[in-house]
Design a protein around this motif. Structure first.
Motif, PDB file in Angstrom:
ATOM      1  N   ASN A  12      44.447 -23.525  30.690  1.00  0.00           N
ATOM      2  CA  ASN A  12      44.457 -24.837  29.550  1.00  0.00           C
ATOM      3  C   ASN A  12      43.334 -24.417  28.673  1.00  0.00           C
ATOM      4  O   ASN A  12      42.928 -25.031  27.798  1.00  0.00           O
ATOM      5  CB  ASN A  12      43.961 -25.979  30.344  1.00  0.00           C
ATOM      6  CG  ASN A  12      44.568 -26.626  31.317  1.00  0.00           C
ATOM      7  OD1 ASN A  12      45.922 -26.605  31.224  1.00  0.00           O
ATOM      8  ND2 ASN A  12      44.181 -27.296  32.469  1.00  0.00           N
ATOM      9  N   HIS A  13      43.090 -22.937  28.386  1.00  0.00           N
ATOM     10  CA  HIS A  13      42.332 -22.517  27.514  1.00  0.00           C
ATOM     11  C   HIS A  13      43.119 -21.918  26.403  1.00  0.00           C
ATOM     12  O   HIS A  13      42.952 -20.757  25.964  1.00  0.00           O
ATOM     13  CB  HIS A  13      41.333 -21.475  28.116  1.00  0.00           C
ATOM     14  CG  HIS A  13      40.324 -22.139  29.081  1.00  0.00           C
ATOM     15  ND1 HIS A  13      39.189 -22.928  28.596  1.00  0.00           N
ATOM     16  CD2 HIS A  13      40.091 -22.342  30.310  1.00  0.00           C
ATOM     17  CE1 HIS A  13      38.523 -23.416  29.931  1.00  0.00           C
ATOM     18  NE2 HIS A  13      39.167 -22.890  31.063  1.00  0.00           N
ATOM     19  N   SER A  14      43.734 -22.834  25.460  1.00  0.00           N
ATOM     20  CA  SER A  14      44.709 -22.586  24.462  1.00  0.00           C
ATOM     21  C   SER A  14      45.515 -21.207  24.826  1.00  0.00           C
ATOM     22  O   SER A  14      45.634 -20.475  23.881  1.00  0.00           O
ATOM     23  CB  SER A  14      43.746 -22.195  23.414  1.00  0.00           C
ATOM     24  OG  SER A  14      43.100 -23.416  22.940  1.00  0.00           O
ATOM     25  N   GLY A  15      46.033 -21.084  26.061  1.00  0.00           N
ATOM     26  CA  GLY A  15      46.751 -20.152  26.228  1.00  0.00           C
ATOM     27  C   GLY A  15      46.151 -18.640  26.483  1.00  0.00           C
ATOM     28  O   GLY A  15      46.927 -17.758  26.457  1.00  0.00           O
ATOM     29  N   LEU A  58      39.287 -17.700  17.072  1.00  0.00           N
ATOM     30  CA  LEU A  58      38.727 -18.628  17.421  1.00  0.00           C
ATOM     31  C   LEU A  58      37.066 -18.604  16.579  1.00  0.00           C
ATOM     32  O   LEU A  58      36.799 -19.790  16.402  1.00  0.00           O
ATOM     33  CB  LEU A  58      38.242 -18.487  18.940  1.00  0.00           C
ATOM     34  CG  LEU A  58      39.393 -18.933  19.965  1.00  0.00           C
ATOM     35  CD1 LEU A  58      39.157 -18.744  21.218  1.00  0.00           C
ATOM     36  CD2 LEU A  58      39.852 -20.165  19.593  1.00  0.00           C
ATOM     37  N   LYS A  61      38.021 -20.094  13.161  1.00  0.00           N
ATOM     38  CA  LYS A  61      38.347 -21.506  13.432  1.00  0.00           C
ATOM     39  C   LYS A  61      37.134 -22.304  13.701  1.00  0.00           C
ATOM     40  O   LYS A  61      36.941 -23.273  12.955  1.00  0.00           O
ATOM     41  CB  LYS A  61      39.355 -21.750  14.703  1.00  0.00           C
ATOM     42  CG  LYS A  61      39.798 -23.152  14.624  1.00  0.00           C
ATOM     43  CD  LYS A  61      40.939 -23.118  16.018  1.00  0.00           C
ATOM     44  CE  LYS A  61      41.598 -24.660  15.887  1.00  0.00           C
ATOM     45  NZ  LYS A  61      42.417 -24.670  17.081  1.00  0.00           N
ATOM     46  N   THR A 145      37.912 -30.809  18.391  1.00  0.00           N
ATOM     47  CA  THR A 145      38.379 -29.336  18.298  1.00  0.00           C
ATOM     48  C   THR A 145      37.326 -28.417  18.368  1.00  0.00           C
ATOM     49  O   THR A 145      37.665 -27.210  19.020  1.00  0.00           O
ATOM     50  CB  THR A 145      39.350 -29.346  16.845  1.00  0.00           C
ATOM     51  OG1 THR A 145      40.431 -30.224  17.041  1.00  0.00           O
ATOM     52  CG2 THR A 145      39.774 -27.953  16.729  1.00  0.00           C
ATOM     53  N   GLN A 148      36.527 -27.817  22.057  1.00  0.00           N
ATOM     54  CA  GLN A 148      37.550 -27.142  22.617  1.00  0.00           C
ATOM     55  C   GLN A 148      37.237 -25.709  22.050  1.00  0.00           C
ATOM     56  O   GLN A 148      37.703 -24.597  23.011  1.00  0.00           O
ATOM     57  CB  GLN A 148      39.040 -27.819  22.342  1.00  0.00           C
ATOM     58  CG  GLN A 148      40.177 -26.954  23.178  1.00  0.00           C
ATOM     59  CD  GLN A 148      40.126 -27.165  24.302  1.00  0.00           C
ATOM     60  OE1 GLN A 148      39.760 -28.016  25.098  1.00  0.00           O
ATOM     61  NE2 GLN A 148      40.202 -25.876  25.174  1.00  0.00           N
ATOM     62  N   VAL A 149      37.259 -25.272  20.937  1.00  0.00           N
ATOM     63  CA  VAL A 149      37.131 -24.071  20.544  1.00  0.00           C
ATOM     64  C   VAL A 149      35.718 -23.204  21.109  1.00  0.00           C
ATOM     65  O   VAL A 149      35.942 -22.273  21.827  1.00  0.00           O
ATOM     66  CB  VAL A 149      37.051 -23.812  18.979  1.00  0.00           C
ATOM     67  CG1 VAL A 149      36.552 -22.382  18.545  1.00  0.00           C
ATOM     68  CG2 VAL A 149      38.172 -24.155  18.275  1.00  0.00           C
ATOM     69  N   ASP A 152      36.864 -22.613  24.594  1.00  0.00           N
ATOM     70  CA  ASP A 152      37.734 -21.439  24.642  1.00  0.00           C
ATOM     71  C   ASP A 152      36.864 -20.148  24.474  1.00  0.00           C
ATOM     72  O   ASP A 152      37.167 -19.155  25.155  1.00  0.00           O
ATOM     73  CB  ASP A 152      38.714 -21.615  23.693  1.00  0.00           C
ATOM     74  CG  ASP A 152      39.743 -22.753  23.971  1.00  0.00           C
ATOM     75  OD1 ASP A 152      39.870 -23.083  25.028  1.00  0.00           O
ATOM     76  OD2 ASP A 152      40.416 -23.132  23.078  1.00  0.00           O
TER      77      ASP A 152
END
Length: 185
Positions: A12-15, A58, A61, A145, A148-149, A152
């Motif tokens: 679930n960690h952005s692929g 990342l 971003k 977001t 989440q970043v 990740d």
């Protein structure tokens, strides 16, 4: 690669693919289907390079979001201020930036419309209530977001550390194996 389970490669960690810790290097190397330590280390190094590339993306971003969030907050504050002054008949006096270090004075009459930049050189006109809703939604999305970043990046750091330890263990295993091998004269 044998260090990851089939079908569980993407988390679930952005692929970001997960790297399992190699506890028993002998068993791990036996599962590598006639590959030598050099080819296994090459694959691990390739994964390491992918992790570094993901980390760079990342971080890019994250920095973009960190500059975007204050801009959205500023726009939201301006829209809220215009909403408060909507009933006031007096024009709002302000200064705005024309270019670097150059400001101009302006008088803004009470309004119920505002234009917002959407990106890609696109600007749309909204009424103040819709603009406030849009900016609040965008602010919430940007903060989510960013969280989440950060998650990740933390996960990626853990995977990078695990992979680096695995690389060192395989390398050391190969050195010990070569030392045990009889010397050919």
């Amino acid at each position: 690669m044998a260090t990851e389970s089939q079908g569980e490669d993407m988390n679930n960690h952005s692929g970001i693919p997960e790297s399992d810790f190699v506890d028993n290097v002998d068993e791990f190397m036996q599962k590598q289907e006639n590959e030598n330590a050099e080819s296994v280390l090459r694959k691990l190094d390739e994964r390491h390079n992918k992790y570094k590339f993901m980390e760079y993306n990342l971080n890019t971003k994250k920095s973009r979001l960190k500059t975007q969030i204050p801009d959205i907050k500023t726009s939201l504050d301006i829209v809220k201020h215009l909403l408060e002054r909507k009933t006031n008949a007096d024009p709002l006096e302000t200064r705005f930036l024309l270019s670097d270090q150059v400001y101009a004075k302006a008088k803004i009459p009470p309004t119920d419309k505002v234009c917002l930049w959407l990106g890609a050189n696109v600007m749309l006109e909204y009424n103040l209530d819709d603009a406030q809703k849009l900016l609040e939604k965008n602010l919430g999305t940007a903060k989510k977001t960013l969280g989440q970043v950060d998650d990740d990046l933390s996960f990626l750091r853990d995977q990078t550390t695990t992979l680096e330890v695995n690389m060192a263990r395989v390398y050391n295993w190969d050195v010990k194996r070569r030392q045990k091998a009889p010397v050919k004269s």
